[in-house]
Design a protein around this motif. Sequence first.
Motif, short mmCIF file in Angstrom:
data_model
loop_
_atom_site.label_atom_id
_atom_site.label_comp_id
_atom_site.label_asym_id
_atom_site.label_seq_id
_atom_site.Cartn_x
_atom_site.Cartn_y
_atom_site.Cartn_z
N TYR A 1 0.91 -1.38 0.13
CA TYR A 1 -0.02 -0.04 0.14
C TYR A 1 0.78 1.29 0.03
CZ TYR A 1 -3.58 3.23 1.68
OH TYR A 1 -4.29 4.34 1.86
N ASP A 2 0.80 1.97 -1.12
CA ASP A 2 1.57 3.22 -1.00
C ASP A 2 2.97 3.23 -1.39
OD1 ASP A 2 0.76 6.29 -0.95
OD2 ASP A 2 2.21 6.38 0.46
N ARG A 3 3.58 2.18 -0.98
CA ARG A 3 4.88 1.91 -1.17
C ARG A 3 5.08 0.45 -1.59
NH1 ARG A 3 7.39 4.33 4.57
NH2 ARG A 3 7.02 6.88 4.05
N LEU A 4 5.86 0.34 -2.68
CA LEU A 4 6.00 -1.13 -3.20
C LEU A 4 7.20 -1.86 -2.24
CD1 LEU A 4 5.50 -3.54 -4.89
CD2 LEU A 4 6.64 -2.11 -6.79
N ALA A 5 6.65 -2.52 -1.63
CA ALA A 5 7.86 -3.56 -0.63
C ALA A 5 8.44 -4.38 -1.80
CB ALA A 5 7.10 -4.18 0.51
N GLN A 6 9.66 -4.87 -1.11
CA GLN A 6 10.26 -6.04 -1.93
C GLN A 6 9.84 -7.47 -1.55
OE1 GLN A 6 14.59 -5.77 -2.24
NE2 GLN A 6 14.41 -3.36 -2.50
N GLY A 7 10.02 -8.35 -2.23
CA GLY A 7 9.50 -9.75 -2.11
C GLY A 7 8.17 -10.39 -2.83
N PRO A 8 7.58 -11.42 -2.53
CA PRO A 8 6.63 -12.07 -3.28
C PRO A 8 5.34 -11.21 -2.87
CG PRO A 8 7.13 -13.56 -1.63
CD PRO A 8 8.36 -12.26 -1.52
N VAL A 9 5.35 -9.91 -3.31
CA VAL A 9 3.90 -8.96 -3.05
C VAL A 9 3.01 -9.61 -3.97
CG1 VAL A 9 2.88 -6.84 -3.24
CG2 VAL A 9 5.30 -7.41 -1.90
N ASP A 10 1.50 -9.69 -3.45
CA ASP A 10 0.45 -10.12 -4.37
C ASP A 10 -0.18 -8.82 -5.07
OD1 ASP A 10 0.08 -13.15 -3.78
OD2 ASP A 10 0.54 -12.00 -1.72
N ALA A 11 -0.27 -7.76 -4.68
CA ALA A 11 -0.48 -6.59 -5.26
C ALA A 11 -0.09 -5.33 -4.75
CB ALA A 11 -2.10 -6.63 -5.31
N TYR A 12 -0.31 -4.44 -5.65
CA TYR A 12 0.21 -2.98 -5.25
C TYR A 12 -0.68 -2.02 -5.67
CZ TYR A 12 3.35 0.99 -5.58
OH TYR A 12 4.09 2.41 -5.25
N VAL A 13 -1.12 -1.04 -4.55
CA VAL A 13 -1.92 0.13 -4.86
C VAL A 13 -1.22 1.23 -4.38
CG1 VAL A 13 -4.03 1.05 -4.20
CG2 VAL A 13 -4.19 -1.52 -4.45
N SER A 14 -1.09 2.32 -5.41
CA SER A 14 -0.38 3.58 -4.74
C SER A 14 -0.84 4.42 -5.85
CB SER A 14 1.04 3.16 -4.94
OG SER A 14 1.66 4.22 -4.51
N PHE A 15 0.01 5.60 -6.19
CA PHE A 15 -0.10 6.73 -7.24
C PHE A 15 1.16 6.26 -8.13
CE2 PHE A 15 -2.35 7.98 -3.69
CZ PHE A 15 -3.59 8.38 -4.29
N ASP A 16 0.81 7.18 -9.18
CA ASP A 16 1.95 6.98 -10.17
C ASP A 16 3.01 8.19 -9.79
OD1 ASP A 16 3.62 7.62 -12.46
OD2 ASP A 16 2.17 7.40 -13.83
N ASN A 17 4.15 7.46 -9.07
CA ASN A 17 5.01 8.20 -8.15
C ASN A 17 5.90 9.11 -9.19
OD1 ASN A 17 3.94 7.66 -5.63
ND2 ASN A 17 4.57 5.47 -5.96
N GLU A 18 6.28 8.34 -10.22
CA GLU A 18 7.02 9.23 -11.10
C GLU A 18 6.49 10.38 -11.67
OE1 GLU A 18 10.02 8.24 -14.72
OE2 GLU A 18 10.16 6.84 -13.13
N LYS A 19 5.17 10.17 -11.95
CA LYS A 19 4.53 11.53 -12.36
C LYS A 19 4.36 12.41 -11.52
CE LYS A 19 1.83 13.32 -15.50
NZ LYS A 19 2.54 13.72 -16.82
N VAL A 20 4.30 12.05 -9.94
CA VAL A 20 4.17 13.11 -8.77
C VAL A 20 5.49 13.99 -9.18
CG1 VAL A 20 4.79 13.50 -6.55
CG2 VAL A 20 3.09 11.97 -7.42
N GLY A 21 6.65 13.55 -9.21
CA GLY A 21 8.00 14.22 -9.33
C GLY A 21 7.88 14.99 -10.41
N GLU A 22 7.41 14.44 -11.62
CA GLU A 22 7.52 15.31 -12.91
C GLU A 22 6.35 16.42 -12.58
OE1 GLU A 22 6.87 13.40 -16.78
OE2 GLU A 22 7.01 11.30 -15.84
N LEU A 23 5.48 16.41 -12.22
CA LEU A 23 4.57 17.50 -11.95
C LEU A 23 5.21 18.45 -10.91
CD1 LEU A 23 1.21 15.47 -11.36
CD2 LEU A 23 1.71 17.05 -13.55
N GLN A 24 5.89 18.02 -9.81
CA GLN A 24 6.48 19.09 -9.01
C GLN A 24 7.50 19.69 -9.81
OE1 GLN A 24 7.61 15.77 -6.18
NE2 GLN A 24 6.55 16.82 -4.48
N GLY A 25 8.33 18.97 -10.39
CA GLY A 25 9.41 19.71 -11.08
C GLY A 25 9.04 20.87 -12.06
#
Length: 368
Positions: A145-169
């Motif tokens: 949730y929100d951050r992608l943990a390492q290991g055999p995670v089954d699903a990931y829910v978050s935001f497009d984080n690289e897009k966040v940085g692009e928008l800030q820049g």
Amino acid sequence: MYDQRHPRRGRAVRVAGCAAAAAALAGLAVGCGSAKSSNKSSSGSTGTGGAAGAGIRVGILLPESKTTRYEAFDKPLLEQELNAKLPGVQIDYYNAGQDAPTQQTQVDTALTKGDKVLILDAVDSKSIQTSVQKAHDAGVKVVAYDRLAQGPVDAYVSFDNEKVGELQGKALLDALGSGAENKQIVMINGSPTDPNAGQFKAGAHKSLDGKVKIGKEYDTPQWDPNTANQEMSGAITALGAPNINGVYSANDGMAAGISTALTAAGLHVPLTGQDAQLDGLKRIQAGTQTMTIYKPYKPEASAAADVAAELAQGKTPGSDLLPDKATSGSGQEVPSKLITPTVVNKDNMCSTVVKDGLYTAEQIGITC
């Protein structure tokens, strides 16, 4: 020094006490107790016979409480959404207090209690890998949730984080105006143990590199506002106040510390943020911060609860719930839901954070 427990991550105050958070969540109960205890438990509704969540336990593991969002928004929203989707579910809640070993112990506790699904926002995405593997080996599903943990995670829910940085820049460049290539900025990024921070940083560089001079750049452990304050003060000493034309801050929490350092040096320059914290919005209105990124918590919590409910019932979430893909630091490709963030500035607060009920216009100090 800037007190990180007062006007905060974005990734630090409770929002105008619990009353403000409750108002922003339209009556949703927000706990005002300590968020630092190593584990907390809360029961879902008892439900009726045949309830979808009867006999199911779900663990919610959040990383820290210095950031306003986790206790004031994520926790109550996740609990509300899980109770709606799995009536009768037993919810076990944990906050790690920004301590990775504590979170590992909390995972062990959740597994001992018999949790079938863990909604996990990792303090340290790398060190939690052993715990994720342990859950996987026990047949317990993990929703990052929100951050992608390492290991055999089954699903990931978050935001497009690289897009966040692009928008800030991009917002920082726009605020710098013409001749940005001849101007100099300071970059204060988030925690090196948070995979999101690396994505924000990469996105920001995508917007900024070659278009402005980066005089100093820092990676800030634990997103700490006091550390950000020290980094900004050090940059001012090293570069000279007249030679700093703007500051990239990865979130509102650090922006609070940075703003204090800028004010002390008599500097009034563009400053970015993230998380749409109340103190950040007030700084934008006051002109000491330029923008923030609004990541609506309810859609994120709802999507995570949808996925967790499917997994808890032994189902495989389809592409309607997880339409995207993300690759973790340990190389796993994880089915994902990535939500688009929104830039908030002085001109659009009424149509974004106020319209969505995150805060009232009165709380921010504006008229809509």
